[in-house]
Every structure is written in C-alpha cells, then in structure tokens.
Design a protein around this motif. Structure first.
Motif, PDB file in Angstrom:
ATOM      1  N   GLU A 103       0.769  -1.345   0.076  1.00 31.75           N
ATOM      2  CA  GLU A 103       0.498  -0.065  -0.013  1.00 31.75           C
ATOM      3  C   GLU A 103       0.501   1.150   0.008  1.00 31.75           C
ATOM      4  O   GLU A 103       0.754   2.191  -0.513  1.00 31.75           O
ATOM      5  CB  GLU A 103      -0.739  -0.170   1.191  1.00 31.75           C
ATOM      6  CG  GLU A 103      -1.756   0.924   1.331  1.00 31.75           C
ATOM      7  CD  GLU A 103      -2.819   1.342   2.827  1.00 31.75           C
ATOM      8  OE1 GLU A 103      -3.391   2.845   3.056  1.00 31.75           O
ATOM      9  OE2 GLU A 103      -2.553   0.329   3.351  1.00 31.75           O
ATOM     10  N   ALA A 104       1.694   1.207   0.885  1.00 31.73           N
ATOM     11  CA  ALA A 104       2.719   2.093   1.162  1.00 31.73           C
ATOM     12  C   ALA A 104       3.692   2.294  -0.729  1.00 31.73           C
ATOM     13  O   ALA A 104       3.528   3.716  -1.399  1.00 31.73           O
ATOM     14  CB  ALA A 104       4.136   2.509   2.010  1.00 31.73           C
ATOM     15  N   ARG A 105       4.275   1.429  -1.192  1.00 31.81           N
ATOM     16  CA  ARG A 105       4.252   1.468  -2.651  1.00 31.81           C
ATOM     17  C   ARG A 105       3.608   2.557  -3.412  1.00 31.81           C
ATOM     18  O   ARG A 105       3.860   3.471  -4.492  1.00 31.81           O
ATOM     19  CB  ARG A 105       5.142   0.368  -2.913  1.00 31.81           C
ATOM     20  CG  ARG A 105       6.139   0.165  -4.475  1.00 31.81           C
ATOM     21  CD  ARG A 105       6.908   1.052  -4.842  1.00 31.81           C
ATOM     22  NE  ARG A 105       7.609   1.421  -4.160  1.00 31.81           N
ATOM     23  CZ  ARG A 105       8.884   2.018  -3.942  1.00 31.81           C
ATOM     24  NH1 ARG A 105       9.018   3.126  -5.171  1.00 31.81           N
ATOM     25  NH2 ARG A 105       9.922   1.457  -3.756  1.00 31.81           N
ATOM     26  N   ALA A 106       2.160   1.659  -3.771  1.00 28.90           N
ATOM     27  CA  ALA A 106       1.189   2.280  -4.600  1.00 28.90           C
ATOM     28  C   ALA A 106       0.788   3.403  -4.154  1.00 28.90           C
ATOM     29  O   ALA A 106       0.707   4.148  -5.322  1.00 28.90           O
ATOM     30  CB  ALA A 106      -0.168   1.292  -4.469  1.00 28.90           C
ATOM     31  N   ASP A 107       0.576   4.456  -2.691  1.00 32.82           N
ATOM     32  CA  ASP A 107       0.671   5.538  -2.740  1.00 32.82           C
ATOM     33  C   ASP A 107       1.650   6.371  -2.667  1.00 32.82           C
ATOM     34  O   ASP A 107       1.542   7.385  -3.520  1.00 32.82           O
ATOM     35  CB  ASP A 107       0.896   5.780  -0.752  1.00 32.82           C
ATOM     36  CG  ASP A 107      -0.910   5.212  -0.831  1.00 32.82           C
ATOM     37  OD1 ASP A 107      -1.471   4.780  -1.130  1.00 32.82           O
ATOM     38  OD2 ASP A 107      -1.031   5.072   0.587  1.00 32.82           O
ATOM     39  N   TYR A 108       3.135   5.505  -3.113  1.00 33.40           N
ATOM     40  CA  TYR A 108       4.621   7.070  -3.200  1.00 33.40           C
ATOM     41  C   TYR A 108       4.782   6.344  -4.996  1.00 33.40           C
ATOM     42  O   TYR A 108       4.589   8.117  -5.227  1.00 33.40           O
ATOM     43  CB  TYR A 108       5.342   6.116  -2.415  1.00 33.40           C
ATOM     44  CG  TYR A 108       6.629   6.628  -3.001  1.00 33.40           C
ATOM     45  CD1 TYR A 108       7.670   7.826  -2.480  1.00 33.40           C
ATOM     46  CD2 TYR A 108       7.544   6.159  -4.287  1.00 33.40           C
ATOM     47  CE1 TYR A 108       8.984   8.125  -2.985  1.00 33.40           C
ATOM     48  CE2 TYR A 108       8.856   6.590  -4.913  1.00 33.40           C
ATOM     49  CZ  TYR A 108       9.014   7.733  -4.579  1.00 33.40           C
ATOM     50  OH  TYR A 108      10.194   8.678  -4.991  1.00 33.40           O
ATOM     51  N   ALA A 118       7.036  13.348  -2.659  1.00 31.54           N
ATOM     52  CA  ALA A 118       6.734  11.952  -1.688  1.00 31.54           C
ATOM     53  C   ALA A 118       7.858  11.362  -0.991  1.00 31.54           C
ATOM     54  O   ALA A 118       9.229  11.497  -1.760  1.00 31.54           O
ATOM     55  CB  ALA A 118       5.654  11.350  -2.418  1.00 31.54           C
ATOM     56  N   SER A 119       7.937  10.461   0.508  1.00 31.76           N
ATOM     57  CA  SER A 119       8.495   9.940   0.468  1.00 31.76           C
ATOM     58  C   SER A 119       8.206   8.377   1.201  1.00 31.76           C
ATOM     59  O   SER A 119       7.039   8.585   1.231  1.00 31.76           O
ATOM     60  CB  SER A 119       9.832  10.441   1.229  1.00 31.76           C
ATOM     61  OG  SER A 119       9.103  10.999   3.215  1.00 31.76           O
ATOM     62  N   ASP A 127      18.929  -3.837  10.282  1.00 34.20           N
ATOM     63  CA  ASP A 127      20.134  -2.748  10.867  1.00 34.20           C
ATOM     64  C   ASP A 127      20.544  -1.931   9.530  1.00 34.20           C
ATOM     65  O   ASP A 127      21.306  -0.830   9.405  1.00 34.20           O
ATOM     66  CB  ASP A 127      21.737  -3.172  10.707  1.00 34.20           C
ATOM     67  CG  ASP A 127      21.985  -4.256   9.838  1.00 34.20           C
ATOM     68  OD1 ASP A 127      21.451  -4.487   9.699  1.00 34.20           O
ATOM     69  OD2 ASP A 127      23.505  -4.341  10.395  1.00 34.20           O
ATOM     70  N   VAL A 128      19.950  -2.251   8.062  1.00 37.94           N
ATOM     71  CA  VAL A 128      19.814  -1.019   7.445  1.00 37.94           C
ATOM     72  C   VAL A 128      17.861  -0.814   6.397  1.00 37.94           C
ATOM     73  O   VAL A 128      16.996  -1.539   6.174  1.00 37.94           O
ATOM     74  CB  VAL A 128      20.192  -1.850   6.054  1.00 37.94           C
ATOM     75  CG1 VAL A 128      20.673  -0.989   4.591  1.00 37.94           C
ATOM     76  CG2 VAL A 128      21.977  -2.310   6.201  1.00 37.94           C
ATOM     77  N   PHE A 129      17.967   0.900   7.000  1.00 39.48           N
ATOM     78  CA  PHE A 129      17.168   1.169   6.703  1.00 39.48           C
ATOM     79  C   PHE A 129      17.199   2.008   5.411  1.00 39.48           C
ATOM     80  O   PHE A 129      18.687   3.006   5.251  1.00 39.48           O
ATOM     81  CB  PHE A 129      16.425   2.126   7.489  1.00 39.48           C
ATOM     82  CG  PHE A 129      15.795   1.525   8.633  1.00 39.48           C
ATOM     83  CD1 PHE A 129      14.581   0.777   8.908  1.00 39.48           C
ATOM     84  CD2 PHE A 129      17.019   0.678   9.552  1.00 39.48           C
ATOM     85  CE1 PHE A 129      13.812   0.312   9.710  1.00 39.48           C
ATOM     86  CE2 PHE A 129      16.018   0.472  10.522  1.00 39.48           C
ATOM     87  CZ  PHE A 129      14.701   0.578  10.339  1.00 39.48           C
ATOM     88  N   THR A 130      16.258   2.541   4.245  1.00 39.18           N
ATOM     89  CA  THR A 130      16.110   3.625   3.224  1.00 39.18           C
ATOM     90  C   THR A 130      15.149   4.216   3.054  1.00 39.18           C
ATOM     91  O   THR A 130      13.441   4.012   3.870  1.00 39.18           O
ATOM     92  CB  THR A 130      16.306   2.910   2.376  1.00 39.18           C
ATOM     93  OG1 THR A 130      15.068   1.521   1.803  1.00 39.18           O
ATOM     94  CG2 THR A 130      17.434   1.531   1.342  1.00 39.18           C
ATOM     95  N   ILE A 131      15.188   5.624   2.650  1.00 43.20           N
ATOM     96  CA  ILE A 131      14.487   6.282   2.298  1.00 43.20           C
ATOM     97  C   ILE A 131      13.904   6.883   0.771  1.00 43.20           C
ATOM     98  O   ILE A 131      15.704   7.034   0.663  1.00 43.20           O
ATOM     99  CB  ILE A 131      14.053   7.736   3.355  1.00 43.20           C
ATOM    100  CG1 ILE A 131      14.667   7.241   4.170  1.00 43.20           C
ATOM    101  CG2 ILE A 131      12.897   8.790   3.107  1.00 43.20           C
ATOM    102  CD1 ILE A 131      14.494   8.376   5.687  1.00 43.20           C
ATOM    103  N   THR A 132      13.293   6.665   0.048  1.00 49.54           N
ATOM    104  CA  THR A 132      13.379   6.975  -1.407  1.00 49.54           C
ATOM    105  C   THR A 132      12.536   8.499  -1.214  1.00 49.54           C
ATOM    106  O   THR A 132      11.058   8.869  -0.633  1.00 49.54           O
ATOM    107  CB  THR A 132      12.712   5.723  -2.690  1.00 49.54           C
ATOM    108  OG1 THR A 132      12.836   4.921  -2.114  1.00 49.54           O
ATOM    109  CG2 THR A 132      12.610   6.747  -3.543  1.00 49.54           C
ATOM    110  N   VAL A 133      12.571   9.639  -1.584  1.00 51.42           N
ATOM    111  CA  VAL A 133      12.061  11.330  -1.748  1.00 51.42           C
ATOM    112  C   VAL A 133      11.798  11.150  -3.147  1.00 51.42           C
ATOM    113  O   VAL A 133      12.892  11.171  -4.001  1.00 51.42           O
ATOM    114  CB  VAL A 133      13.229  11.450  -1.212  1.00 51.42           C
ATOM    115  CG1 VAL A 133      11.965  13.354  -0.966  1.00 51.42           C
ATOM    116  CG2 VAL A 133      13.563  11.750   0.293  1.00 51.42           C
TER     117      VAL A 133
END
Length: 182
Positions: A103-108, A118-119, A127-133
């Motif tokens: 759902e988050a991917r579709a909204d983005y 959007a992000s 131990d690895v996170f990503t933020i796409t903006v």
C-alpha cells in the motif's frame, strides 16, 4: 567516553564537504553511483545507564538543474528501533505514516506520477533502512531527521559503548552485487 550532561556539539560541515564523504549519502535514482553532497550533520545522543537515544540530522543539496528522485540509505546498530523519521525538503516537512509495504509503495508511486513530493521509508535488513524521496527540485535542500533508541552492550570489564554507524558498506546495499563473490 563522553561527558554526560555536557552541551551537545553541533558541527556545520558546509565548508569541509570533501572531507565528509563517509558521513552518509543520498544516491540519485537512475544515475548509477551519483550522490548528492552532504552539507551538514548534527548528532546528539543521550545515554542513561545502558540505553541511548540518538538524534541524527543530515542535510543534503540537490546540486543539479533537474527534478530528482533520491534514495537515502542509513544503517542502525542491530537491535536499535527508529522512533522518529522526518524529512524536510525545501520548506516542507514530510512525516512518516506506517502502512503495509504494498500500500505504501502504491501511494508513493501515485504521488510521484502526479508530480507531488513524497517519501517512502523501508527496512531492508534488521540494520539497514532506506528512504526514497521523489520530486526534489533543483537547488533544494533535503534534511533528514531521525531518532532511534538502542540498548547498549555491557562488556566484561564493566564498560559500555555507543557506536554511531553512518554508512552502509557496499556489500550490504540491497540490489548490488559483491565484487568477487562466489
């Protein structure tokens, strides 16, 4: 060891960009290994007994003449939990909402297609996170502000340590092959 109760040290690294390549990175999506320059960083930690609350703010600049989609990759110590993640792009603050991954991917994707900012934050490993903006305008500043808590290890000599990971080694970046791997 740190001096508990001392004023936090805030360092503006605008003047020394060439010396701070290892303090974090934002990759430009679709442009290979192109990265945006790090313009500043602030790290504040509050340690009580064996628990630490850490606030890291990093500032980057879109130094191109084009609209960009970027990926911010950040490591955390194993066992750390993110309790706040905000991003400021230009003069707009983007705070996160927790949703199911699909759902988050579709909204983005819908927001980017409609040329909105959007992000999207995701956890790739423990131990690895990503933020796409998406839709970062030319010359805009991106500030990432996240807070996490972690339980500190206790060593046999009675000491403890707080480590602040700031980059992910290439072999741990999702989707990249390890050179020479079998």
């Amino acid at each position: 060891m740190s001096n508990l109760g001392a004023e936090p040290e805030i360092i503006d690294l605008t003047e020394v960009r060439s010396k701070i390549k290892s303090l974090g990175e934002i990759l430009v999506k679709g442009q290979g290994n192109r990265k945006l320059p790090l313009a500043g960083v602030s790290i504040q930690a509050n340690c009580t007994e064996r628990a630490a609350t850490v606030n890291i703010k990093q500032k980057f600049v879109n130094d191109t003449a084009q609209l960009l989609e970027v990926i911010y990759i950040f490591p955390l110590s194993c066992g750390a939990s993110v309790i706040k993640c905000e991003m400021t792009v230009g003069n707009r603050k983007i705070a996160g909402l927790v949703k199911e991954r699909e759902e988050a991917r579709a909204d983005y994707d819908a927001a980017i297609a409609n040329q909105h900012r959007a992000s999207l934050i995701g956890q790739d490993r423990d131990d690895v996170f990503t933020i796409t903006v998406g839709n970062i305008e030319a010359g805009e500043t991106i500030e990432i502000d996240f807070v996490y808590v972690e339980y500190l290890p206790l060593y046999s000599d009675g000491t403890t340590a707080l480590r602040l990971p700031t980059v992910v080694a290439p072999r741990y970046v999702p989707g990249h092959d390890v050179t020479g791997a079998n």
